[in-house]
Design a protein around this motif. Structure first.
Motif, mmCIF file in Angstrom:
data_model
loop_
_atom_site.group_PDB
_atom_site.id
_atom_site.type_symbol
_atom_site.label_atom_id
_atom_site.label_comp_id
_atom_site.label_asym_id
_atom_site.label_seq_id
_atom_site.Cartn_x
_atom_site.Cartn_y
_atom_site.Cartn_z
ATOM 1 N N SER A 141 30.797 71.479 58.330
ATOM 2 C CA SER A 141 31.509 71.068 57.275
ATOM 3 C C SER A 141 31.100 71.888 56.046
ATOM 4 O O SER A 141 31.566 72.079 54.947
ATOM 5 N N GLN A 142 29.740 72.631 56.221
ATOM 6 C CA GLN A 142 29.472 73.637 55.287
ATOM 7 C C GLN A 142 28.784 74.897 55.909
ATOM 8 O O GLN A 142 28.647 74.769 57.146
ATOM 9 N N THR A 143 28.473 75.775 55.423
ATOM 10 C CA THR A 143 27.804 76.977 56.026
ATOM 11 C C THR A 143 26.228 76.606 56.305
ATOM 12 O O THR A 143 25.945 75.812 55.313
ATOM 13 N N TYR A 144 25.820 77.162 57.158
ATOM 14 C CA TYR A 144 24.259 77.045 57.614
ATOM 15 C C TYR A 144 23.485 77.348 56.349
ATOM 16 O O TYR A 144 22.339 76.460 55.768
ATOM 17 N N PRO A 145 23.516 78.681 55.679
ATOM 18 C CA PRO A 145 22.901 78.937 54.444
ATOM 19 C C PRO A 145 23.133 77.663 53.216
ATOM 20 O O PRO A 145 22.119 77.341 52.587
ATOM 21 N N ASP A 146 24.253 77.266 52.991
ATOM 22 C CA ASP A 146 24.395 76.316 51.953
ATOM 23 C C ASP A 146 23.658 74.999 52.522
ATOM 24 O O ASP A 146 23.332 74.270 51.702
ATOM 25 N N ARG A 147 23.677 74.738 53.751
ATOM 26 C CA ARG A 147 23.022 73.400 54.103
ATOM 27 C C ARG A 147 21.601 73.546 53.795
ATOM 28 O O ARG A 147 21.128 72.782 53.541
ATOM 29 N N ILE A 148 21.023 74.822 54.345
ATOM 30 C CA ILE A 148 19.627 74.936 53.824
ATOM 31 C C ILE A 148 19.197 74.952 52.647
ATOM 32 O O ILE A 148 18.190 74.047 52.220
ATOM 33 N N ALA A 149 20.063 75.535 51.872
ATOM 34 C CA ALA A 149 20.012 75.371 50.173
ATOM 35 C C ALA A 149 19.942 74.142 49.565
ATOM 36 O O ALA A 149 19.155 73.619 48.922
ATOM 37 N N ARG A 150 20.647 73.380 50.186
ATOM 38 C CA ARG A 150 20.676 71.973 49.825
ATOM 39 C C ARG A 150 19.442 71.062 50.086
ATOM 40 O O ARG A 150 18.946 70.365 49.304
ATOM 41 N N TYR A 151 18.976 71.361 51.322
ATOM 42 C CA TYR A 151 17.656 70.706 51.845
ATOM 43 C C TYR A 151 16.800 71.126 50.985
ATOM 44 O O TYR A 151 15.848 70.276 50.581
ATOM 45 N N GLU A 152 16.797 72.306 50.866
ATOM 46 C CA GLU A 152 15.772 72.908 49.962
ATOM 47 C C GLU A 152 15.623 72.419 48.447
ATOM 48 O O GLU A 152 14.486 71.834 48.152
ATOM 49 N N LYS A 153 16.533 72.170 47.807
ATOM 50 C CA LYS A 153 16.608 71.427 46.796
ATOM 51 C C LYS A 153 16.252 69.847 46.731
ATOM 52 O O LYS A 153 15.377 69.676 45.850
ATOM 53 N N GLU A 154 16.839 69.492 47.799
ATOM 54 C CA GLU A 154 16.608 68.055 48.156
ATOM 55 C C GLU A 154 14.987 67.687 48.331
ATOM 56 O O GLU A 154 14.565 66.733 47.893
ATOM 57 N N SER A 155 14.281 68.374 49.088
ATOM 58 C CA SER A 155 12.975 68.211 49.607
ATOM 59 C C SER A 155 12.124 69.009 48.738
ATOM 60 O O SER A 155 10.762 68.598 49.004
ATOM 61 N N GLY A 156 12.374 70.060 48.167
ATOM 62 C CA GLY A 156 11.461 70.717 47.396
ATOM 63 C C GLY A 156 10.777 71.590 48.251
ATOM 64 O O GLY A 156 9.474 72.120 48.183
ATOM 65 N N LEU A 157 11.042 71.731 49.508
ATOM 66 C CA LEU A 157 10.636 72.315 50.690
ATOM 67 C C LEU A 157 11.197 73.497 51.270
ATOM 68 O O LEU A 157 12.261 73.476 50.951
ATOM 69 N N SER A 158 10.729 74.746 51.635
ATOM 70 C CA SER A 158 11.584 75.783 51.969
ATOM 71 C C SER A 158 11.669 75.742 53.726
ATOM 72 O O SER A 158 12.552 76.597 54.068
ATOM 73 N N GLU A 159 11.138 74.730 54.474
ATOM 74 C CA GLU A 159 11.277 74.695 55.524
ATOM 75 C C GLU A 159 10.971 73.312 56.193
ATOM 76 O O GLU A 159 10.278 72.581 55.221
ATOM 77 N N ALA A 160 11.115 72.892 57.361
ATOM 78 C CA ALA A 160 10.880 71.542 57.752
ATOM 79 C C ALA A 160 9.215 71.380 58.378
ATOM 80 O O ALA A 160 9.135 70.235 58.743
ATOM 81 N N VAL A 161 8.650 72.186 57.971
ATOM 82 C CA VAL A 161 7.124 72.175 58.292
ATOM 83 C C VAL A 161 6.412 73.061 57.313
ATOM 84 O O VAL A 161 6.735 74.039 56.681
ATOM 85 N N VAL A 162 5.276 72.318 56.793
ATOM 86 C CA VAL A 162 4.537 73.057 55.983
ATOM 87 C C VAL A 162 2.992 73.291 56.728
ATOM 88 O O VAL A 162 2.599 72.474 57.459
ATOM 89 N N THR A 163 2.662 74.436 56.806
ATOM 90 C CA THR A 163 1.575 74.911 57.608
ATOM 91 C C THR A 163 0.377 75.605 56.858
ATOM 92 O O THR A 163 0.686 76.280 55.676
ATOM 93 N N GLY A 164 -0.773 75.549 57.234
ATOM 94 C CA GLY A 164 -1.890 75.939 56.515
ATOM 95 C C GLY A 164 -3.245 75.849 57.110
ATOM 96 O O GLY A 164 -3.330 75.201 58.347
ATOM 97 N N TYR A 165 -4.246 76.014 56.426
ATOM 98 C CA TYR A 165 -5.604 75.422 56.917
ATOM 99 C C TYR A 165 -6.218 74.829 55.877
ATOM 100 O O TYR A 165 -6.140 75.085 54.552
ATOM 101 N N GLY A 166 -7.356 74.184 56.256
ATOM 102 C CA GLY A 166 -8.239 73.373 55.371
ATOM 103 C C GLY A 166 -9.427 72.736 56.041
ATOM 104 O O GLY A 166 -9.373 73.212 57.300
ATOM 105 N N LYS A 167 -10.136 71.693 55.463
ATOM 106 C CA LYS A 167 -11.046 71.003 56.187
ATOM 107 C C LYS A 167 -10.856 69.415 56.298
ATOM 108 O O LYS A 167 -10.241 69.030 55.142
ATOM 109 N N ILE A 168 -11.129 68.704 57.155
ATOM 110 C CA ILE A 168 -11.270 67.326 57.302
ATOM 111 C C ILE A 168 -12.592 66.881 57.565
ATOM 112 O O ILE A 168 -13.443 67.224 58.272
ATOM 113 N N HIS A 169 -13.173 66.321 56.277
ATOM 114 C CA HIS A 169 -14.665 65.824 56.245
ATOM 115 C C HIS A 169 -15.382 67.137 56.540
ATOM 116 O O HIS A 169 -16.349 67.042 57.675
#
Lengths: 288, 324
Positions: free
Chosen positions: A88-116
């Protein structure tokens, strides 16, 4: 054993409209009205019923990781458009919409840190971005998080939530299952712990790859977890699905996961598991 | 020309021409008249149309050929290509899945382990084999056989031919997700050469569950997809009849798979599809398997694993955005 006394949390499928936006929201289990602010302060868990609303990746990280220790990695990795896919729309348009709605640039956030104080590499999926589907960029980020754990010789934790493979990337989406599993193979050979946490919902290709490969598999209460969709199973088998089918509780009963853990207890549970599998001794003052 | 037992939609012009040709031949012999000119011209027209139809196959047409009822299945290829196949049954835990089979065999005299989806040929067998849709036991049997192969240094050769893993209640209860996932991980660690061939249908995770190998070959009319064209069509356009459109959008044909680096080599098929000459298709595949196995056999175990990791590590198309 405590989990046999745990309250029953019926599984509810996540719909966009169920993700709270307004000032207050109604609990789908108890019907109680709860202010959104109060819900957010309680990590999107309804205090009385224990119902777990979906939580954003960043909010989860903030609740999980020791303050000031989080560093995001691979955030530069974003979707391409290999198939030039249009529905119903192009894939890049779809991605842009999700990006706008979620404030994320992908469906996963990755990184490192400490737990206790225990270092770990962490990937947290977010259902709001394209239904948490597994695209090339998603797979690449997760693979980099696993490889980071391998490089630094630290444990890896992945929080999954996914509708499955990302159709708009066709076969390349399927291959992310192989790519992430290959990286987990290396992590396993290096004897570094991998803890998989399943949240509502975890289905399709994600369930058939990294989500079920944990040395320990935890699930949030009432999460829908399965390979095939319920409608497809009903249509194929012409059978009635048993009550609670594909819920966290069903999986625990069938011996498929280790524990059901409330989001409110997750940080403490993970500490104990990381202490056992990674630190391998109990520091003074850590007895509970 | 022999009348095909099944005619695919896009083959109908050929059927019509074949009918006309037969009518001419019939008239000629019945009435004792010389129609050889007309017959020759009709034959030429038929050949030209055949060339035209089969040289310009679109994704949906290839899907139809891949699903052709007469297309040879794994057991047919195993019988043609290998010697002394000994089927080994069961996952040693729960049952024997006849949709996903395996056993020892010899390729040009060299011992190998063969693992394959099998759909079955007649109705009774198809039911027994669940139409080639495996349950968790199938994947666990496959893993058991792969480990046996590794133990005795046998290369593993997998034939992929499935619509997908079976979507059933029992399958979920016995954790089909985990069975597939473990295979994906363990196949990347197997210390023997591994080759898979997409012989017809490569249906999503159910196909990948025996498909993470050093080399992936595909017959030219096979397809490999994250979702069936019908499934994709019913999600995107709420209508399974839009499958041809979905097949085109998904770019699931073997040619595109090769461009993306998912398939290493396209194995040519006899004109019009493998069903037109199964023995010839098997011969071509045999030659390709022999060549790839010889290449892989030259590599040391560490090199083999490094290359395999690099192969899957590289799959995917994404962008890297400058950080603001």
């Amino acid at each position: 054993m405590s989990h046999f006394n745990a309250p029953k949390y019926p599984t509810k499928s996540v719909k966009k409209k169920d993700i709270p936006k307004g000032l207050y929201v109604k609990c789908p289990i108890s019907g109680e009205i709860i202010f959104n602010k109060e819900l957010e302060a309680n990590l999107m868990v309804v205090p009385k019923s224990g119902y777990h609303f979906p939580i954003g990746a960043r909010e989860r990280i903030e609740a999980l990781i020791d303050p000031g220790t989080w560093h995001e990695i691979a955030s530069e990795v974003v979707s391409g458009d290999p198939l030039k896919f249009v529905d119903s729309q192009t894939y890049p348009d779809r991605i842009a919409r999700y990006e706008k709605e979620s404030g994320l640039s992908e469906a996963v956030v990755t990184g490192y840190g400490k737990i206790h104080g225990i270092p770990c590499s962490v990937a947290v999926m977010d259902f709001r971005f394209c239904g948490g589907t597994l695209g090339s960029a998603t797979g690449e980020r997760i693979t980099r998080a696993i490889e980071y754990a391998l490089e630094k010789r630290i444990p890896c934790i992945i929080f999954s939530t996914s509708g499955g493979a990302r159709m708009q990337e066709g076969i390349l989406s399927l291959m992310q299952m192989a790519k992430t599993s290959a990286a987990l193979g290396r992590l396993a050979e290096a004897r570094l712990p991998y803890i998989s946490v399943l949240t509502n919902p975890t289905t399709g290709g994600v369930s058939a790859s990294y989500a079920t490969l944990g040395d320990v598999i935890l699930a949030e209460p009432g999460a829908l977890i399965g390979f095939a969709g319920q409608r497809v199973i009903k249509e194929t088998t012409k059978q009635t699905l048993p009550p609670g089918f594909q819920s966290s509780e069903f999986l625990l009963q069938h011996g498929l996961i280790d524990q059901i853990v409330s989001r409110l207890d997750m940080r403490e549970k993970l500490r104990d598991l990381l202490l056992a599998l990674f630190v391998r001794k109990l520091p003074a003052g850590s007895r509970n | 020309m022999e009348k095909p037992a099944y005619t695919l939609e896009f083959e109908k012009p050929l059927l019509e021409l074949t009918r006309q040709l037969e009518a001419l031949q019939h008239r000629s012999s019945e009435n004792q008249i010389d129609l050889s000119k007309e017959i020759t011209s009709m034959q030429a027209k038929l050949e030209a149309t055949k060339r035209d139809v089969y040289s310009n196959l679109g994704p949906w047409q290839r899907v139809q050929i891949a699903r052709h009822p007469k297309r040879p299945g794994s057991l047919a290829f195993i019988a043609e290509i290998f010697e002394n196949f000994q089927e080994l049954h069961g996952d040693r835990q729960f049952g024997d899945d006849q949709a996903l089979i395996g056993g020892t065999a010899f390729l040009d005299g060299r011992a190998v382990m063969v693992i394959a989806h099998e759909k079955g040929s007649d109705t009774k067998e198809k039911i027994a084999r669940n139409f080639g849709m495996p349950q968790p036991e199938g994947y666990r049997k496959a893993l058991r056989l792969m480990r046996t192969a590794e133990k005795f240094g046998l290369p593993v050769i997998c034939f992929v031919d499935t619509k997908g893993a079976y979507p059933g209640i029992n399958s979920e209860e016995r954790h089909v997700s985990e069975a597939i996932a473990v295979n994906l991980r363990e196949m990347t660690l197997l210390r023997v050469p591994t080759i898979s061939v997409i012989i017809s249908e490569g249906g999503s995770g159910g196909a990948l569950g025996i498909g993470v190998t050093d080399r992936v070959l595909s017959f030219e009319n096979s397809y490999y997809s994250v979702i069936s064209p019908e499934g994709c069509a019913s999600i995107l356009w709420k209508d399974a009849a839009e499958a041809p459109r979905a097949a085109a959008a998904l770019k699931l044909d073997a040619g595109t798979l090769q461009e993306f680096g998912i398939v290493d080599e396209l194995v040519p098929e006899p004109f019009g599809g493998a069903h037109n000459d199964p023995a010839e298709a098997a011969k071509t595949l045999h030659t390709a398997l022999t060549r790839h196995l010889a290449e892989l056999s030259k590599l040391g175990k560490e090199e083999l694993l490094e290359k395999r990791y690099a192969r899957y590590r590289a799959l995917g198309v994404y962008a890297e955005r400058a950080q603001g």
